[in-house]
Design a protein around this motif. Structure first.
Motif, short mmCIF file in Angstrom:
data_model
loop_
_atom_site.label_atom_id
_atom_site.label_comp_id
_atom_site.label_asym_id
_atom_site.label_seq_id
_atom_site.Cartn_x
_atom_site.Cartn_y
_atom_site.Cartn_z
N SER A 33 0.83 -1.20 0.00
CA SER A 33 0.00 0.00 0.00
C SER A 33 0.87 1.26 0.00
O SER A 33 0.58 2.22 -0.70
N LYS A 34 1.93 1.23 0.77
CA LYS A 34 2.84 2.38 0.81
C LYS A 34 3.54 2.58 -0.53
O LYS A 34 3.78 3.71 -0.94
N ILE A 35 3.87 1.51 -1.22
CA ILE A 35 4.47 1.62 -2.55
C ILE A 35 3.47 2.28 -3.50
O ILE A 35 3.82 3.19 -4.24
N GLU A 36 2.22 1.85 -3.47
CA GLU A 36 1.20 2.47 -4.33
C GLU A 36 1.01 3.95 -4.02
O GLU A 36 0.77 4.74 -4.92
N ARG A 37 1.11 4.32 -2.75
CA ARG A 37 0.92 5.72 -2.36
C ARG A 37 2.19 6.55 -2.53
O ARG A 37 2.17 7.76 -2.30
N GLY A 38 3.29 5.92 -2.91
CA GLY A 38 4.54 6.64 -3.11
C GLY A 38 5.29 6.92 -1.82
O GLY A 38 6.23 7.72 -1.81
N GLU A 39 4.91 6.26 -0.75
CA GLU A 39 5.57 6.47 0.54
C GLU A 39 6.78 5.56 0.72
O GLU A 39 7.61 5.80 1.59
N ARG A 40 6.85 4.50 -0.06
CA ARG A 40 7.99 3.58 -0.07
C ARG A 40 8.35 3.32 -1.52
O ARG A 40 7.50 3.40 -2.41
N LYS A 41 9.61 3.01 -1.74
CA LYS A 41 10.07 2.73 -3.10
C LYS A 41 10.18 1.22 -3.31
O LYS A 41 10.70 0.50 -2.46
#
Length: 100
Positions: A33-41
């Protein structure tokens, strides 16, 4: 469009749940979810796997992923656009040199 936005769009078009893709990438759903939101790479290997899982062009996803990385690196620099132009010229020149 950012990498995260693109994979979310592709995932939703295929009616896949985050948890299914997360499991395939061997990460937990909150991380995906964080990858989709751009919060994690995402890692490069994950990008390649996602292209396969989402049945999309690997170059498209790699381009979006790399563009996000470049943006994160230069976003606060006042000379970012000029630096990118110089880098583009350098890349073009190095490709020509390799062909010779």
């Amino acid at each position: 469009m950012s990498f995260g936005q693109r994979i979310k769009e592709l995932r939703e078009n295929k009616k896949l749940l985050q948890r299914h893709l997360a499991a395939s990438l061997e990460i937990d759903t909150p991380m995906f979810s964080k990858i989709e939101r751009g919060e994690r790479k995402a890692k490069r290997e994950q990008v390649l796997k996602l292209a396969k899982l989402l049945e999309t062009d690997v170059d498209e996803l790699l381009t979006a992923w790399l563009a996000d990385k470049i943006y994160d690196l230069v976003k606060d620099e006042t000379t970012a656009v000029n630096a990118i132009k110089v880098a583009e010229t350098t890349l073009k020149y190095s490709k020509i040199e390799k062909q010779l």
